[in-house]
Design a protein around this motif. Structure first.
Motif, mmCIF file in Angstrom:
data_model
loop_
_atom_site.group_PDB
_atom_site.id
_atom_site.type_symbol
_atom_site.label_atom_id
_atom_site.label_comp_id
_atom_site.label_asym_id
_atom_site.label_seq_id
_atom_site.Cartn_x
_atom_site.Cartn_y
_atom_site.Cartn_z
ATOM 1 N N MET A 1 2.504 -2.712 -0.975
ATOM 2 C CA MET A 1 3.426 -3.511 0.201
ATOM 3 C C MET A 1 2.459 -3.998 1.398
ATOM 4 N N ILE A 2 1.534 -3.104 1.768
ATOM 5 C CA ILE A 2 0.464 -3.258 2.759
ATOM 6 C C ILE A 2 -0.329 -4.574 2.384
ATOM 7 N N ALA B 1 5.663 1.120 4.174
ATOM 8 C CA ALA B 1 4.517 0.972 4.187
ATOM 9 C C ALA B 1 3.685 1.451 5.384
ATOM 10 N N MET B 2 4.209 0.977 6.546
ATOM 11 C CA MET B 2 3.546 1.429 7.886
ATOM 12 C C MET B 2 3.676 2.882 8.153
ATOM 13 N N MET B 3 4.643 3.595 7.665
ATOM 14 C CA MET B 3 4.580 5.145 7.843
ATOM 15 C C MET B 3 3.384 5.656 6.869
ATOM 16 N N GLY B 4 3.363 5.120 5.620
ATOM 17 C CA GLY B 4 2.298 5.507 4.958
ATOM 18 C C GLY B 4 0.926 5.100 5.457
ATOM 19 N N ALA B 5 0.480 4.160 6.020
ATOM 20 C CA ALA B 5 -0.730 3.850 6.528
ATOM 21 C C ALA B 5 -1.001 4.463 7.606
ATOM 22 N N ARG B 6 -0.106 4.992 8.507
ATOM 23 C CA ARG B 6 -0.141 5.666 9.866
ATOM 24 C C ARG B 6 -0.319 6.969 9.699
ATOM 25 N N THR B 7 0.049 7.481 8.364
ATOM 26 C CA THR B 7 -0.077 9.117 8.063
ATOM 27 C C THR B 7 -1.118 9.388 6.984
#
Length: 541
Positions: free
Chosen positions: A155-156, A195-201
């Motif tokens: 998704m990113i 996707a944002m939550m995954g990247a930011r964690t």
């Protein structure tokens, strides 16, 4: 392996609020369970041509025209739901029992005359629980390399991150609305929240060349996955009926239906993972885990109209047939949801570093993402036939059709949401067959049996396309139900004034469950069962 059956794109120009639903939310609320009075349930819901039961005003409104006296009834009982899940040979079970209040209603019958064309004019009201969402579910097993983090990474990549500056800008965005809040700022409209939550964690990483151009976006290899969900709520249906009897041969009815929807979901997904990172001749062995918790609440109201007729074509024969048409249900709904993600990442055996991301930190003042929309449930058509045999046995069989694929999701301005395309491509026309029998054992006691079959509402290879249909949601799981069946039994007592009915329903169906979307992820095979014991107490006068 799942075949991709829809390919919808979300562009950077499309605001995130414009894609907040999927076909799975629509399917969740289109269900119409077998419920009502114990007599109705005991006959499998097959009473549309026989009539003279409060529950028939929700299937064929003309059935209330069969009444020749007043009637008041209330129904309640117990529901036991069970799920058995088999994921890669690992079997889990969940069991939940709840008391339920299922029905209350009345009919006021007005006799017009014995020789007039119009014989009876009847008014009725009935409440029943249209859908019961109470259920617990649990699944666990080996992922064999598949991982939700790869879904996040894809998704990113599809969101258009091509440079190190762009990717790091997502990671460095602040929680202040005025400081490029990643969940509300226009710079990130094309990036799904999951996707944002995954990247930011730390679950999604990127490599780039010396010029700062991204060469790879990657996640982790999944080891084990564990999913738990708890659902609560239901759809309450309130029917207001007007019906009449013409010469004891032609019956017509109209029902106004009002709906009150309340749904709550809590889900938790946990994953253990690993990856090997190469830096020249050195290989680093990383380990990690993460947990994603979701809270989702939907509330709203709906309205529809139902028209029906029952005709006895032969004056001296008890045979009759029925026809009914239900308009679409127009729902106005509000969703509230939030999510929290925590991760623990140990790079090459070093002490793990913990990260956390909580959506409630980014939305004020409600602390939830709030989305108002409307949903249009399709037309429904019912045909039925029934008769009385020897004055002691009643038989009814019927067929119902509802084209789920024509359901629509719209925003409050009336514009169709992207998920409507997913609905038309993945949902199907649903065929329902019902048959029921009631026979007198004595003048006061009756025995009933029924059968109810509903075809699968969704194509086998459907999947949740978050990017195209609901990129503000962080629930990645989905379930594809197969055909549904119910077997029912019942007993009834009729006195001069008081009556009592009891029914037992065994409802069962299978489904394929996926914790997230990955073509390499095998389905969790789920068996869903519901046992219902229902008691109706009534007075006719």
């Amino acid at each position: 392996m799942k075949t991709r059956i829809i390919a919808l794109a979300v562009t950077a120009a499309c605001a995130s609020a414009a894609v907040a639903q999927s076909q799975y939310e629509a399917l969740q609320f289109m269900g119409n369970e077998l419920n009502g009075t114990a007599r109705f349930v005991g006959m499998g819901g097959a009473m549309s041509s026989l009539g003279a039961d409060l529950s028939t005003m929700s299937t064929n409104p003309a059935g209330i025209g069969m009444y020749r006296s007043h009637d008041v009834a209330v129904s309640f009982g117990f529901n036991n739901t069970r799920t058995n899940a088999d994921f890669a040979g690992n079997t889990t079970k969940e069991n939940r029992t709840r008391a339920s209040f299922d029905q209350i209603g009345f009919v006021w019958s007005t006799k017009i005359g014995n020789k007039t064309d119009l014989r009876y004019l009847n008014f009725g009201f009935n409440y029943h629980k249209r859908a019961n969402f109470n259920r617990q579910f649990y699944a666990k097993g080996a992922l064999n390399g598949a991982s939700m983090t790869y879904q996040m990474a894809n998704m990113i990549g599809n969101a258009g991150y091509t440079t190190a500056n762009g990717f790091n800008g997502l990671l460095d965005a602040g929680s202040d609305v005025d400081n490029r809040n990643p969940y509300t700022h226009s710079d990130f409209y094309s990036t799904p929240y999951l996707a944002m939550m995954g990247a930011r964690t730390g679950l999604v990483d990127a490599n780039w060349d010396k010029d700062g151009n991204i060469t790879q976006i990657f996640g982790w290899n999944g080891e084990t996955g564990e999913y738990y969900s708890r659902e609560e709520g239901g759809i309450n249906q309130y029917d207001f009926n007007l019906s009449f009897n013409i010469r004891d041969r032609f019956y017509f009815g109209l029902t106004l239906g009002l709906y009150d929807l309340n749904y709550n979901l809590y889900s938790s997904y946990g994953e253990t993972m690993n990856r090997n990172m190469q830096d020249g001749s050195v290989t680093y062995h990383d380990k990690g885990d993460f947990t994603l918790n979701n809270w989702y609440k939907a509330e709203g109201t709906g309205v529809d109209l139902k028209l029906g007729t029952i005709i006895r074509p032969f004056e001296y024969s008890p045979f009759r047939f029925g026809l009914a048409i239900h308009t679409p249900i127009w729902y106005t709904l509000t969703d509230r949801y939030t999510a929290a993600m925590t991760s623990n990442i140990a790079l090459d055996g070093k002490n793990p570093v913990s990260y956390s991301e909580n959506l409630s930190d980014y939305f004020y003042p409600d602390m939830n993402y709030v989305w108002d929309y409307s949903m249009v449930i399709p037309w429904r058509f019912n045909i039925s036939a029934g008769t009385i045999v020897g004055g002691i046995m009643a038989l009814d069989a019927e067929y119902e059709y509802e084209k789920y694929s024509s359901a629509k999701l719209k925003d409050r301005e009336g514009y169709e949401l992207n998920a409507t395309s997913s609905i038309s491509e993945t949902l199907k026309g649903v065929h329902t067959f019902r048959a029921g029998m009631e026979t007198k054992l004595t003048d006061a006691f009756s025995l009933r049996v029924g059968y109810n079959y509903q075809s699968s509402p969704i194509v086998e290879d459907a999947f949740r396309n978050i990017e195209a249909t609901d990129n503000t949601r962080t629930v990645a799981s989905y379930m594809n139900p197969k055909s549904r069946q119910a077997v029912t039994f019942g007993l009834g007592y009729r006195g001069r004034l008081f009556y009592a009915d009891v029914a037992y329903k065994y409802d069962f169906y299978k489904s394929d469950f996926y914790m997230f979307d990955d073509v390499a992820l095998q389905a969790t095979k789920v068996t869903n069962e519901r046992h219902q014991l229902l008691l109706t107490l009534g007075v006719h006068f």
